[in-house]
Design an enzyme around this catalytic site. Sequence first.
Site, PDB file in Angstrom:
ATOM      1  N   CYS A  83     -40.960 143.963  73.459  1.00 37.34           N
ATOM      2  CA  CYS A  83     -42.348 144.070  73.903  1.00 37.34           C
ATOM      3  C   CYS A  83     -43.031 142.736  73.617  1.00 37.34           C
ATOM      4  O   CYS A  83     -42.463 141.876  72.959  1.00 37.34           O
ATOM      5  CB  CYS A  83     -43.073 145.156  73.125  1.00 37.34           C
ATOM      6  SG  CYS A  83     -42.251 146.755  73.220  1.00 37.34           S
ATOM      7  N   ARG A 143     -41.948 139.925  78.800  1.00 40.46           N
ATOM      8  CA  ARG A 143     -41.319 140.583  77.644  1.00 40.46           C
ATOM      9  C   ARG A 143     -41.303 142.107  77.774  1.00 40.46           C
ATOM     10  O   ARG A 143     -40.653 142.794  76.982  1.00 40.46           O
ATOM     11  CB  ARG A 143     -42.055 140.207  76.361  1.00 40.46           C
ATOM     12  CG  ARG A 143     -42.027 138.729  76.047  1.00 40.46           C
ATOM     13  CD  ARG A 143     -42.717 138.456  74.749  1.00 40.46           C
ATOM     14  NE  ARG A 143     -42.065 139.111  73.640  1.00 40.46           N
ATOM     15  CZ  ARG A 143     -41.052 138.613  72.952  1.00 40.46           C
ATOM     16  NH1 ARG A 143     -40.572 137.431  73.260  1.00 40.46           N
ATOM     17  NH2 ARG A 143     -40.523 139.284  71.957  1.00 40.46           N
ATOM     18  N   TRP A 203     -42.107 147.590  76.570  1.00 48.63           N
ATOM     19  CA  TRP A 203     -40.800 147.836  77.186  1.00 48.63           C
ATOM     20  C   TRP A 203     -40.224 148.976  76.368  1.00 48.63           C
ATOM     21  O   TRP A 203     -39.828 148.804  75.220  1.00 48.63           O
ATOM     22  CB  TRP A 203     -39.926 146.588  77.097  1.00 48.63           C
ATOM     23  CG  TRP A 203     -38.631 146.707  77.838  1.00 48.63           C
ATOM     24  CD1 TRP A 203     -38.464 146.654  79.187  1.00 48.63           C
ATOM     25  CD2 TRP A 203     -37.328 146.886  77.275  1.00 48.63           C
ATOM     26  NE1 TRP A 203     -37.131 146.797  79.497  1.00 48.63           N
ATOM     27  CE2 TRP A 203     -36.411 146.942  78.352  1.00 48.63           C
ATOM     28  CE3 TRP A 203     -36.842 147.013  75.988  1.00 48.63           C
ATOM     29  CZ2 TRP A 203     -35.051 147.110  78.175  1.00 48.63           C
ATOM     30  CZ3 TRP A 203     -35.479 147.187  75.796  1.00 48.63           C
ATOM     31  CH2 TRP A 203     -34.591 147.230  76.883  1.00 48.63           C
ATOM     32  N   ASN A 252     -43.775 145.140  68.066  1.00 49.69           N
ATOM     33  CA  ASN A 252     -42.559 144.807  68.804  1.00 49.69           C
ATOM     34  C   ASN A 252     -41.400 144.958  67.824  1.00 49.69           C
ATOM     35  O   ASN A 252     -41.447 144.373  66.746  1.00 49.69           O
ATOM     36  CB  ASN A 252     -42.655 143.363  69.316  1.00 49.69           C
ATOM     37  CG  ASN A 252     -41.321 142.810  69.820  1.00 49.69           C
ATOM     38  OD1 ASN A 252     -41.064 141.632  69.706  1.00 49.69           O
ATOM     39  ND2 ASN A 252     -40.482 143.651  70.374  1.00 49.69           N
ATOM     40  N   GLY A 253     -40.397 145.747  68.203  1.00 44.78           N
ATOM     41  CA  GLY A 253     -39.260 145.942  67.306  1.00 44.78           C
ATOM     42  C   GLY A 253     -38.910 147.414  67.231  1.00 44.78           C
ATOM     43  O   GLY A 253     -39.332 148.203  68.084  1.00 44.78           O
ATOM     44  N   GLU A 304     -21.657 134.943  86.807  1.00 50.05           N
ATOM     45  CA  GLU A 304     -23.092 134.646  86.720  1.00 50.05           C
ATOM     46  C   GLU A 304     -23.769 134.889  88.073  1.00 50.05           C
ATOM     47  O   GLU A 304     -24.882 135.410  88.141  1.00 50.05           O
ATOM     48  CB  GLU A 304     -23.279 133.195  86.240  1.00 50.05           C
ATOM     49  CG  GLU A 304     -24.723 132.716  86.165  1.00 50.05           C
ATOM     50  CD  GLU A 304     -25.608 133.498  85.200  1.00 50.05           C
ATOM     51  OE1 GLU A 304     -25.105 134.361  84.457  1.00 50.05           O
ATOM     52  OE2 GLU A 304     -26.837 133.256  85.219  1.00 50.05           O
ATOM     53  N   LYS A 337     -26.889 137.425  88.770  1.00 48.45           N
ATOM     54  CA  LYS A 337     -28.172 137.000  89.356  1.00 48.45           C
ATOM     55  C   LYS A 337     -28.540 137.882  90.549  1.00 48.45           C
ATOM     56  O   LYS A 337     -29.675 138.324  90.674  1.00 48.45           O
ATOM     57  CB  LYS A 337     -28.121 135.534  89.833  1.00 48.45           C
ATOM     58  CG  LYS A 337     -28.123 134.443  88.798  1.00 48.45           C
ATOM     59  CD  LYS A 337     -29.309 134.382  87.892  1.00 48.45           C
ATOM     60  CE  LYS A 337     -29.140 135.255  86.699  1.00 48.45           C
ATOM     61  NZ  LYS A 337     -29.018 134.710  85.400  1.00 48.45           N
ATOM     62  N   GLU A 363     -29.447 141.598  89.342  1.00 45.12           N
ATOM     63  CA  GLU A 363     -30.636 141.888  88.545  1.00 45.12           C
ATOM     64  C   GLU A 363     -31.942 141.624  89.281  1.00 45.12           C
ATOM     65  O   GLU A 363     -32.942 142.250  88.964  1.00 45.12           O
ATOM     66  CB  GLU A 363     -30.602 141.182  87.190  1.00 45.12           C
ATOM     67  CG  GLU A 363     -30.544 139.698  87.240  1.00 45.12           C
ATOM     68  CD  GLU A 363     -30.396 139.054  85.865  1.00 45.12           C
ATOM     69  OE1 GLU A 363     -30.704 139.685  84.855  1.00 45.12           O
ATOM     70  OE2 GLU A 363     -29.991 137.874  85.824  1.00 45.12           O
ATOM     71  N   HIS A 376      -5.927 143.642  92.943  1.00 45.64           N
ATOM     72  CA  HIS A 376      -5.324 144.646  92.064  1.00 45.64           C
ATOM     73  C   HIS A 376      -6.140 145.940  92.056  1.00 45.64           C
ATOM     74  O   HIS A 376      -6.186 146.632  91.047  1.00 45.64           O
ATOM     75  CB  HIS A 376      -5.155 144.082  90.650  1.00 45.64           C
ATOM     76  CG  HIS A 376      -4.147 142.982  90.593  1.00 45.64           C
ATOM     77  ND1 HIS A 376      -2.795 143.206  90.718  1.00 45.64           N
ATOM     78  CD2 HIS A 376      -4.292 141.636  90.480  1.00 45.64           C
ATOM     79  CE1 HIS A 376      -2.151 142.057  90.660  1.00 45.64           C
ATOM     80  NE2 HIS A 376      -3.038 141.079  90.527  1.00 45.64           N
ATOM     81  N   LYS A 393     -37.080 140.164  78.887  1.00 46.73           N
ATOM     82  CA  LYS A 393     -36.570 138.799  78.743  1.00 46.73           C
ATOM     83  C   LYS A 393     -35.630 138.641  77.560  1.00 46.73           C
ATOM     84  O   LYS A 393     -34.602 138.006  77.661  1.00 46.73           O
ATOM     85  CB  LYS A 393     -37.755 137.833  78.603  1.00 46.73           C
ATOM     86  CG  LYS A 393     -37.358 136.367  78.480  1.00 46.73           C
ATOM     87  CD  LYS A 393     -36.922 135.808  79.811  1.00 46.73           C
ATOM     88  CE  LYS A 393     -36.394 134.394  79.723  1.00 46.73           C
ATOM     89  NZ  LYS A 393     -35.460 134.088  80.797  1.00 46.73           N
TER      90      LYS A 393
HETATM   91  C1  F6R Z   1     -29.784 137.234  82.841  1.00 45.07           C
HETATM   92  C2  F6R Z   1     -30.433 137.189  81.544  1.00 45.07           C
HETATM   93  C3  F6R Z   1     -29.798 137.932  80.419  1.00 45.07           C
HETATM   94  C4  F6R Z   1     -29.775 137.050  79.160  1.00 45.07           C
HETATM   95  C5  F6R Z   1     -29.294 137.874  77.959  1.00 45.07           C
HETATM   96  C6  F6R Z   1     -29.202 137.031  76.707  1.00 45.07           C
HETATM   97  O1  F6R Z   1     -30.507 136.527  83.796  1.00 45.07           O
HETATM   98  O2  F6R Z   1     -31.436 136.571  81.380  1.00 45.07           O
HETATM   99  O3  F6R Z   1     -28.522 138.373  80.734  1.00 45.07           O
HETATM  100  O4  F6R Z   1     -28.939 135.963  79.397  1.00 45.07           O
HETATM  101  O5  F6R Z   1     -30.178 138.927  77.732  1.00 45.07           O
HETATM  102  O6  F6R Z   1     -30.442 136.503  76.344  1.00 45.07           O
HETATM  103  P1  F6R Z   1     -30.556 135.269  75.373  1.00 45.07           P
HETATM  104  O7  F6R Z   1     -29.950 134.093  76.047  1.00 45.07           O
HETATM  105  O8  F6R Z   1     -32.023 135.111  75.121  1.00 45.07           O
HETATM  106  O9  F6R Z   1     -29.788 135.630  74.124  1.00 45.07           O
END
Ligand code: F6R
Length: 590
Positions: free
Chosen positions: A2, A27, A74, A100-101, A469, A473, A476, A492, A585
């Site tokens: 959050c 967040r 969140w 937050n937590g 990756e 992208k 998500e 396979h 995030k």
């Molecule tokens: C994908 C994305 C997430 C972060 C993951 C790790 O676009 O942003 O998969 O890469 O949550 O986050 P960090 O790098 O902050 O540990």
Amino acid sequence: MCGIIGYIGNKKAAPILLKGLKHLEYRGYDSVGIATLSKKHIFVKKDVGKVGEVSSKLNFLDLKGNTGISHNRWATHGGVTQKNAHPHTDCSGSIVVVHNGIIENYRELKEWLIKKGHKFKSETDTEVVPHLVEEEMKNEKKFAEAAKIALKKLEGSYALLLMYKDDNIIIATRKGSPLVLGVSDHGYFAASDIPAFIEYTKKVVYLSDYDFVTLTPNNFKVFNLLEWKPVRRKIDTISWDAEQAKKGEFEHFMMKEIAEQVDTIQKAVQQDRKIIDDIVKEIKKAKGIFLIGCGSSYHACLAASYIFSKIAKFHVNVILASEFPNYEHFLTNDTLVIAVSQSGETYDVLEAVRAAKKRGSKVISIVNVMGSSLTRESDTFLMMHAGPEICVLSTKTYTSQIALLSLLAYALAENYEEGKKKLNYLWNIIYQLTSRTIREKIKELAEKLKDKEHVFCIGRGLQYATALEAALKIKEVSYIHAEAFAGGELKHGTIALIENGTPCLVFVSEDNKKEILSNAIEIKSRGGYIIGISSKENEIFDSWVKVPESNTENAIVQIIPIQILAYQLAVLRGCDIDHPRNLAKSVTVP
Ligand code: F6R
């Protein structure tokens, strides 16, 4: 995860908090709320929805007072409902809290409080906090004193802001969740992240776990919650400014941050040579190296494992941070853990780092957020210097992570200067790849793919990491199902899903083109629509995204057009680009 922000000073709090909440929306964005204090009254407004929606509905700007706390949620404990939105209050509505937590022992505390007669209104873990303070205040304790005793009862992680109707102060405290103070000429801020108040000040105070801060309109004091003694925290000045936390000419942060990669790679490789050399010594000395991360950061680690192997002929183990507990028994004081995280706050990464430290292993981290938990808990850290990444998806920080890990590989191979030059030079390619012309071309490709249900991505070696990756992208942000495979793997089993027109992104590099193109042919002969990402066109491609061959730097340049593709798909499908559904995030929960 959050976002929280509080303000106390000589300006009206609500407009400042409202702006702060907008900057922290990355967040968490399922509910939002603000509480202000005016003339010994606490006013609370909160509801389900995004900041803009809830603010128009409830008119946050009506809230009186120069002191206030606020929250973007969140959801973790309890559904997305008005009652579960923060701020939360005690029985009388005199004490108000944002959090937050996760309070891990909230069930026991709640049961105990209910027996004492407290009435709960939400299903959240947070609500125990105002009730605990209320309970302590029954014993003639003043607000700050009661909060101190109450907070010591909490287990788990928290960044908390608390207010009480009869005291014009904000109490701010953290353990395991981020919290930073802002010091301006008109008041003080406490927030989960700097963009919340960057418009007002560049002066910040990074807080440590168990810091307990009292903020008044004219000063702030920091104590250690456990030992209850004052601690000194210095005021730092950050190097980036409000402009960097704004969208500028772009419609979304995602595209802005993709375009910023022209600069961010160069910034990432601008490191203190002495620190790099020290890290290289640690790498050479270590008996066993683990690269760990989650999500995109994990993909950067995976890419780095190929890069270390290719450039430095060096083996590293790559483990998802959440899977690390299965390998912990291999750790000794000769092991080196390299933790990679944009936020420096990801729960699984921090837990892995703590486990490694317990076993005496050395921890080096690669981080973008200064003052984050990972910077404090590692023996050494390298900053990405990518500036704030506001879009929930990582784009520029993914390539910065790879750039930094590549720099380490070059240094390990005693080819530091040459490597740095190569990485620096990428700006030229990235400039072309992010130009308006290419963006428009990729939009045409997105038009063709926008109604597809599935996309497959394949690559071999280093390009396998890129394929993973790329799939992440696309999934998500556009919500199209995308899956990645090592080139040799699709046949396979999953090739059964290839139908007429099923799109497949094929990442080609000079050193594996023969093998990967033969995999692409296997897909094409089952009706697959082949999109080649390569330096040279090929007759089997139905669409071609031209990217100059860059050897190990392919890991950086080949993902960029796909970041743009994911973005364009999301635009065409009308998705919420900077705030994809269900995401946050940084993931500060297990
Ligand atoms: C994908 C994305 C997430 C972060 C993951 C790790 O676009 O942003 O998969 O890469 O949550 O986050 P960090 O790098 O902050 O540990």
